[in-house]
Design a protein around this motif. Structure first.
Motif, PDB file in Angstrom:
ATOM      1  N   LEU A  21      25.060  42.864  42.965  1.00 22.83           N
ATOM      2  CA  LEU A  21      26.047  41.809  43.191  1.00 22.83           C
ATOM      3  C   LEU A  21      27.280  42.362  43.892  1.00 22.83           C
ATOM      4  CD1 LEU A  21      26.122  39.690  39.909  1.00 22.83           C
ATOM      5  CD2 LEU A  21      25.082  39.095  42.083  1.00 22.83           C
ATOM      6  N   GLU A  22      27.799  41.602  44.821  1.00 21.30           N
ATOM      7  CA  GLU A  22      29.038  41.977  45.489  1.00 21.30           C
ATOM      8  C   GLU A  22      30.192  41.261  44.797  1.00 21.30           C
ATOM      9  OE1 GLU A  22      28.876  41.217  49.635  1.00 21.30           O
ATOM     10  OE2 GLU A  22      27.149  42.541  50.002  1.00 21.30           O
ATOM     11  N   ILE A  23      31.245  42.014  44.468  1.00 28.23           N
ATOM     12  CA  ILE A  23      32.424  41.401  43.855  1.00 28.23           C
ATOM     13  C   ILE A  23      33.638  41.677  44.741  1.00 28.23           C
ATOM     14  CG2 ILE A  23      31.508  41.530  41.512  1.00 28.23           C
ATOM     15  CD1 ILE A  23      33.151  43.998  41.037  1.00 28.23           C
ATOM     16  N   ASN A  24      34.530  40.703  44.798  1.00 29.83           N
ATOM     17  CA  ASN A  24      35.686  40.835  45.684  1.00 29.83           C
ATOM     18  C   ASN A  24      36.808  41.626  45.018  1.00 29.83           C
ATOM     19  OD1 ASN A  24      36.982  38.992  43.911  1.00 29.83           O
ATOM     20  ND2 ASN A  24      36.142  37.255  45.083  1.00 29.83           N
ATOM     21  N   GLU A  25      37.858  41.870  45.772  1.00 24.13           N
ATOM     22  CA  GLU A  25      38.970  42.688  45.270  1.00 24.13           C
ATOM     23  C   GLU A  25      39.661  42.028  44.082  1.00 24.13           C
ATOM     24  OE1 GLU A  25      41.671  43.707  48.342  1.00 24.13           O
ATOM     25  OE2 GLU A  25      40.174  44.735  49.583  1.00 24.13           O
ATOM     26  N   LYS A  26      39.781  40.702  44.114  1.00 24.05           N
ATOM     27  CA  LYS A  26      40.435  40.001  43.015  1.00 24.05           C
ATOM     28  C   LYS A  26      39.656  40.206  41.721  1.00 24.05           C
ATOM     29  CE  LYS A  26      41.609  35.396  41.316  1.00 24.05           C
ATOM     30  NZ  LYS A  26      41.571  33.933  41.578  1.00 24.05           N
ATOM     31  N   THR A  27      38.342  40.037  41.792  1.00 25.34           N
ATOM     32  CA  THR A  27      37.514  40.226  40.595  1.00 25.34           C
ATOM     33  C   THR A  27      37.599  41.661  40.113  1.00 25.34           C
ATOM     34  OG1 THR A  27      35.984  38.478  41.299  1.00 25.34           O
ATOM     35  CG2 THR A  27      35.184  40.056  39.657  1.00 25.34           C
ATOM     36  N   GLN A  28      37.591  42.617  41.054  1.00 24.39           N
ATOM     37  CA  GLN A  28      37.672  44.022  40.669  1.00 24.39           C
ATOM     38  C   GLN A  28      38.974  44.321  39.946  1.00 24.39           C
ATOM     39  OE1 GLN A  28      34.949  46.482  41.590  1.00 24.39           O
ATOM     40  NE2 GLN A  28      35.985  47.047  39.701  1.00 24.39           N
ATOM     41  N   GLU A  29      40.062  43.706  40.414  1.00 28.88           N
ATOM     42  CA  GLU A  29      41.346  43.902  39.759  1.00 28.88           C
ATOM     43  C   GLU A  29      41.337  43.307  38.349  1.00 28.88           C
ATOM     44  OE1 GLU A  29      46.068  42.702  40.391  1.00 28.88           O
ATOM     45  OE2 GLU A  29      44.581  42.290  41.971  1.00 28.88           O
ATOM     46  N   VAL A  30      40.710  42.140  38.206  1.00 29.91           N
ATOM     47  CA  VAL A  30      40.620  41.510  36.888  1.00 29.91           C
ATOM     48  C   VAL A  30      39.805  42.381  35.941  1.00 29.91           C
ATOM     49  CG1 VAL A  30      39.699  39.538  35.622  1.00 29.91           C
ATOM     50  CG2 VAL A  30      40.934  39.166  37.762  1.00 29.91           C
ATOM     51  N   LEU A  31      38.715  42.959  36.440  1.00 29.38           N
ATOM     52  CA  LEU A  31      37.880  43.813  35.590  1.00 29.38           C
ATOM     53  C   LEU A  31      38.670  45.009  35.076  1.00 29.38           C
ATOM     54  CD1 LEU A  31      34.406  43.855  37.407  1.00 29.38           C
ATOM     55  CD2 LEU A  31      35.343  42.229  35.755  1.00 29.38           C
ATOM     56  N   GLY A  32      39.551  45.533  35.925  1.00 24.39           N
ATOM     57  CA  GLY A  32      40.393  46.639  35.492  1.00 24.39           C
ATOM     58  C   GLY A  32      41.313  46.238  34.355  1.00 24.39           C
ATOM     59  N   ARG A  33      41.898  45.040  34.450  1.00 24.27           N
ATOM     60  CA  ARG A  33      42.796  44.580  33.386  1.00 24.27           C
ATOM     61  C   ARG A  33      42.017  44.299  32.105  1.00 24.27           C
ATOM     62  NH1 ARG A  33      44.989  41.224  37.532  1.00 24.27           N
ATOM     63  NH2 ARG A  33      44.218  39.343  36.475  1.00 24.27           N
ATOM     64  N   LEU A  34      40.810  43.731  32.253  1.00 21.32           N
ATOM     65  CA  LEU A  34      39.989  43.455  31.073  1.00 21.32           C
ATOM     66  C   LEU A  34      39.571  44.742  30.372  1.00 21.32           C
ATOM     67  CD1 LEU A  34      37.652  40.634  32.463  1.00 21.32           C
ATOM     68  CD2 LEU A  34      39.576  40.356  30.900  1.00 21.32           C
ATOM     69  N   SER A  35      39.322  45.782  31.152  1.00 25.56           N
ATOM     70  CA  SER A  35      38.905  47.057  30.571  1.00 25.56           C
ATOM     71  C   SER A  35      39.980  47.638  29.664  1.00 25.56           C
ATOM     72  CB  SER A  35      38.564  48.066  31.677  1.00 25.56           C
ATOM     73  OG  SER A  35      37.540  47.582  32.514  1.00 25.56           O
ATOM     74  N   TYR A  36      41.238  47.340  30.000  1.00 23.26           N
ATOM     75  CA  TYR A  36      42.345  47.925  29.249  1.00 23.26           C
ATOM     76  C   TYR A  36      42.278  47.553  27.772  1.00 23.26           C
ATOM     77  CZ  TYR A  36      47.115  49.009  27.802  1.00 23.26           C
ATOM     78  OH  TYR A  36      48.204  49.491  27.144  1.00 23.26           O
TER      79      TYR A  36
END
Length: 492
Positions: free
Chosen positions: A435-450
């Motif tokens: 799956l390809e994910i965009n920059e916005k989703t990638q940024e959200v995943l980083g915040r969720l990981s926290y």
């Protein structure tokens, strides 16, 4: 009397040729007898090694043929492989194989398919003799009450698989468990071999094939800190861990669900039970999936079954992100129609981005409230769906969201349990990494990981305070927190 043993790998053309010749000799020579042993390709090399080691032979390919001078099982005299058997048949009986290579290859393929079907039938028969052992913790919870009928009807594990259910809870719930047991027994499910209640913790998870962890803690925000809640979860997992290690089967599958700390429970079980493979532990996110599909279906005035590939990212019982960028619609009432397998991207039919960013997210908050205060129907359905996919595979081509132990997929930090897209096949799962994910989703995943990293950090701190000798072992894993220090808490 000539008694031969013909052993080979299922699907091997040389074995197929030798088998046909042996069958011909046995059918036409009254003093000729053959015993055939077929092994699955995955087990053939080890089986061959063991047989040769036991008899002092040297043989490295399929088939292997030996002559037994006594009844089967006695000391054997190695003939060799296919060439030696052809020479033996020619010299002793004047008979050889004349079949064409193409015919032999077809027969070998048929042999492999027949062997696979035979093994599947034998596995089904064994499951009737030895039912699946299902253990459910916190069995007095409403989710368990709703889950038992779903497990016992055969829709989850198969219509030929018998199960035995074990309900585990604290001693103060003994009367409640007894009531559930009597009610379920009165329902007389054909595939339910037995159901029992347990309050003695030392006998928990005995011979377990599946463990469903329903444990929740009551969150009292005014009196409980996050550290105290995580300490409670950690203590529960520390009680279960040695019992799973000691009593459960090596291939036990563990499902974490509930209303609180679902990801953390799965992560702690993986941490505390080193013999269990991380891929054998999942956290159920399908309740969020189905709730989101229902909201979208109401907006589009269609059946929720036609909404596919909605992805749930993050902390299942905490901060999540509902990703619609890959969602598809089937059998949607619109200007464009197609066959049953025709789909359209969901975002092409919902043009109102304001609705997605406001009302849809508001509906998710409402769904969250229902999940936390439900009678267990939604969570029990989610568990049953996850187990059915795990044992029989998810629908072809569809994406399923599940909390699994991260190995760095989608740049998610390793070592936390994170909900992400997977597919189930052949009794296991794999992450849909294409799956390809965009920059916005990638940024959200980083915040969720926290959030999950913080939970893990607190849990490891509690372990270090309570069991310093165990903390040293656990913290040898890669430190997950350093590069995530700057991320704020997610509010998706």
């Amino acid at each position: 009397m000539a008694k031969l043993v013909l052993a080979g790998r299922a699907g091997c053309p040389q074995y197929a040729r030798a088998e046909l010749l042996a069958d011909y000799l046995q059918a036409n020579l009254p003093a000729f007898s053959v015993h055939k042993v077929v092994q699955h390709p995955d087990r053939w090399e080890q089986w061959l090694h063991d047989v040769c080691e036991m008899n002092g032979w040297e043989h490295k390919w399929s088939p292997i043929i030996w002559r037994e001078l006594l009844d089967r099982g006695g000391k054997g005299l190695l003939l060799g492989g296919l060439n030696e058997f052809l020479e033996y048949a020619q010299n002793y009986y004047g008979i050889t194989s004349t079949m064409l290579t193409e015919e032999i290859l077809e027969i070998a393929e048929e042999n492999l398919q027949a062997h696979m079907e035979s093994e599947k039938e034998q596995e089904e028969f064994r499951s009737l003799i030895n039912p699946l052992q299902i253990w459910i913790t916190s069995a007095s919870a409403p989710t368990c009450y709703q889950l038992i009928p779903l497990l016992a009807t055969g829709d989850v594990f198969g219509m030929t698989t018998e199960i035995s259910i074990h309900l585990l809870d604290a001693v103060q719930f003994k009367e409640c468990l007894s009531g559930i047991v009597m009610e379920v027994e009165d329902m007389a499910f054909p595939l339910l071999r037995g159901i029992s209640g347990h309050t003695e913790i030392d006998k928990a998870f005995l011979q377990a094939d599946v463990i469903i962890v329903l444990d929740d803690i009551i969150l009292e925000r005014d009196t409980q800190t996050l550290e105290n809640c995580i300490r409670t979860v950690s203590e529960i997992c520390q009680v279960y861990a040695p019992l799973i290690e000691k009593n459960a089967k090596r291939g036990v599958r563990i499902v974490s669900t509930g209303k609180t700390f679902v990801n953390l429970k799965a992560m702690m079980i993986i941490t505390y039970v080193p013999s269990i493979k991380p891929e054998n532990v999942i956290a159920v996110a399908t309740s969020w999936e189905s709730a989101s599909k229902a909201v979208l279906a109401r907006k589009l005035n269609m059946n929720a079954a036609g909404v596919k590939d909605v992805i749930v990212w993050g902390n299942i019982s905490g901060c999540i992100y509902i990703d619609l960028s890959h969602a598809k619609l089937y059998r949607c009432d619109s200007a464009i129609w197609g066959p049953a397998n025709f789909s359209r991207p969901l975002l092409n039919l919902i043009y109102d981005s304001k609705w997605i960013n406001s009302e849809f997210m508001s509906a998710q908050s409402s769904s969250s409230s229902r999940v936390c205060h439900c009678a267990g129907i939604l969570l029990s359905h989610a568990v049953a769906t996850a187990l059915r996919y795990w044992f029989h595979g998810s629908p072809p081509g569809e994406i399923v969201s599940m909390g699994i132990f991260s190995e760095g997929q989608f740049c998610i930090p390793e070592g936390i349990v994170f909900s992400m897209p997977v597919r189930f096949q052949n009794g296991s799962w794999e992450v849909v990494t294409e799956l390809e994910i965009n920059e916005k989703t990638q940024e959200v995943l980083g915040r969720l990981s926290y959030d999950l990293i913080q939970e893990k950090r607190i849990a490891l701190k509690e372990i270090k305070e309570m069991h310093p000798y165990r903390a040293d072992e656990i913290t040898t894993k890669k430190d997950l927190c350093q590069e995530m220090e700057t991320f704020p808490t997610a509010s998706v």
